[in-house]
Enzyme design. Structure first.
Site, short mmCIF file in Angstrom:
data_model
loop_
_atom_site.label_atom_id
_atom_site.label_comp_id
_atom_site.label_asym_id
_atom_site.label_seq_id
_atom_site.Cartn_x
_atom_site.Cartn_y
_atom_site.Cartn_z
N GLU A 37 0.87 -1.19 0.00
CA GLU A 37 0.00 0.00 0.00
C GLU A 37 0.90 1.23 0.00
O GLU A 37 1.60 1.50 0.95
CB GLU A 37 -0.88 -0.02 1.26
CG GLU A 37 -1.78 1.20 1.39
CD GLU A 37 -2.55 1.20 2.71
OE1 GLU A 37 -2.91 0.12 3.23
OE2 GLU A 37 -2.79 2.31 3.24
N ARG A 41 0.86 10.25 0.35
CA ARG A 41 1.30 11.31 1.25
C ARG A 41 2.46 12.09 0.68
O ARG A 41 2.94 13.04 1.29
CB ARG A 41 1.77 10.71 2.57
CG ARG A 41 0.69 10.06 3.37
CD ARG A 41 1.26 9.78 4.74
NE ARG A 41 0.41 8.91 5.50
CZ ARG A 41 0.57 8.70 6.78
NH1 ARG A 41 1.57 9.25 7.44
NH2 ARG A 41 -0.25 7.90 7.42
N THR A 65 -4.10 6.24 2.07
CA THR A 65 -4.35 7.66 2.37
C THR A 65 -5.18 8.32 1.27
O THR A 65 -4.95 9.48 0.91
CB THR A 65 -3.03 8.43 2.60
OG1 THR A 65 -2.06 7.59 3.21
CG2 THR A 65 -3.26 9.62 3.53
N LYS A 125 -11.06 -1.20 6.58
CA LYS A 125 -9.88 -0.85 7.34
C LYS A 125 -10.34 -0.31 8.69
O LYS A 125 -11.36 0.38 8.77
CB LYS A 125 -9.09 0.21 6.57
CG LYS A 125 -7.96 0.83 7.38
CD LYS A 125 -7.03 1.59 6.49
CE LYS A 125 -6.06 2.41 7.32
NZ LYS A 125 -4.83 2.70 6.59
O1 LIG Z 1 -2.28 7.31 5.83
C1 LIG Z 1 -3.15 6.47 5.98
O2 LIG Z 1 -4.15 6.36 5.29
C2 LIG Z 1 -2.99 5.49 6.98
O3 LIG Z 1 -3.72 4.56 7.00
C3 LIG Z 1 -1.95 5.61 7.95
C4 LIG Z 1 -1.25 4.30 8.12
O4 LIG Z 1 -2.13 3.29 8.43
C5 LIG Z 1 -0.24 4.43 9.14
O5 LIG Z 1 0.66 5.41 8.76
C6 LIG Z 1 0.46 3.14 9.38
O6 LIG Z 1 1.65 3.42 10.02
P1 LIG Z 1 2.03 2.79 11.40
O7 LIG Z 1 1.05 3.29 12.39
O8 LIG Z 1 3.42 3.32 11.64
O9 LIG Z 1 2.01 1.31 11.20
#
Ligand SMILES: O=C(O)C(=O)C[C@H](O)[C@H](O)COP(=O)(O)O
Length: 206
Positions: A37, A41, A65, A125
Site C-alpha cells: 500500500e 502522502r 491515504t 480498514k
Molecule cells: O495514511 C493512511 O491512510 C494510513 O492509514 C496511515 C497508516 O495506516 C499508518 O501510517 C500506518 O503506520 P504505522 O502506524 O506506523 O504502522
C-alpha cells in the site's frame, strides 16, 4: 481472492523517491509479501504506483491515504489495484466504488462500520487501530457485527500483530514496520527483505 487474504500483513509505505519504488517492491516480494500500500502522502506517490504496477507484476499495488474523490480516480489511473482510505465520507466512498477496483474504506467506530455495511461493504480498514481501542475493540465489535472483516492499521507492530490476527474478524494487519524510513532512505533492500521474511514466518506460525 480478497485483497485481505494475500498476506497477513500489508506494508504501508511512505515513499519520496520514485526511483526506489521498484527495488522496494521487489525486496518485499523476495521476502514473501505479495501486496503493498503506497500512501498518497508524497507528491511522487502516483508515479511510484505507476512504476510498481508496470514493472513488478508479482505484487498487488494499492493506494493508501485516499481522502478525496479525485485521488481515488487518479490512483486507479496510475495502476492501483486497490484503494484504502483512513476514514470515509459518502462522496469518497462513491468515488472509490466507481473506480471498480477493490476498496478498503476506513472506519474507527461501530456507527461508521454500520454505515459502510449498509452500503454493501464487508471488508474494512480499522484506523487508527491502537489509538481507538485496538484488538479488544475489534473483539467486542465481532459480537454484534460478525459478518465484517477488518484490516486494522495504525500503531501495530510485529509484537502486537498476533493479538489482532488471532481474532476471527481480522484478516490481516497493516503496518509501516516492514519499510522503516531509514532503510528506505539508505536503499537497504536486503534488510527490507529480511524483515519481510521474518515477519511472514512469525505471523504464519502464530
Ligand atoms: O495514511 C493512511 O491512510 C494510513 O492509514 C496511515 C497508516 O495506516 C499508518 O501510517 C500506518 O503506520 P504505522 O502506524 O506506523 O504502522
Amino acid at each position: 481472492m480478497s485483497i485481505l487474504d494475500l498476506s497477513p500483513v500489508v506494508p504501508v509505505v511512505v515513499l519520496d523517491d520514485p526511483d526506489s519504488a521498484v527495488p522496494l517492491a521487489r525486496a518485499l516480494v523476495e521476502g514473501g509479501i505479495g501486496v503493498i500500500e503506497l500512501t498518497l502522502r508524497t507528491p511522487t506517490a502516483l508515479e511510484s504506483i505507476r512504476r510498481i504496477a508496470a514493472e513488478v507484476p508479482e505484487i498487488a499495488v494499492g493506494a493508501g491515504t485516499v481522502t478525496t474523490p479525485q485521488q481515488a480516480e487518479d490512483a486507479v489511473k496510475a495502476g492501483s489495484s486497490f484503494l484504502v482510505s483512513p476514514g470515509t465520507t459518502p462522496a469518497l466512498l462513491d468515488a472509490m466504488l466507481a473506480t471498480g477496483v477493490t476498496v478498503l474504506p476506513g472506519c474507527s467506530t461501530i456507527s461508521e462500520a454500520l454505515v459502510l455495511r449498509e452500503a454493501g461493504l464487508t471488508e474494512l480498514k480499522f484506523f487508527p487501530a491502537e489509538a481507538v481501542g485496538g484488538a479488544p475493540f475489534l473483539s467486542s465489535l465481532g459480537g454484534p457485527l460478525p459478518d465484517l472483516r477488518f484490516c486494522p492499521t495504525g500503531g501495530i507492530t510485529l509484537d502486537s500483530a498476533p493479538r489482532y490476527l488471532a481474532l476471527p474478524n481480522v484478516a490481516c494487519v497493516g503496518g509501516s514496520w516492514l519499510t522503516p524510513a531509514s532503510a528506505v532512505k539508505s536503499r537497504d533492500w536486503s534488510s527490507i527483505t529480511a524483515t519481510a521474511r521474518a515477519t511472514v514466518s512469525a505471523l504464519i506460525q502464530d
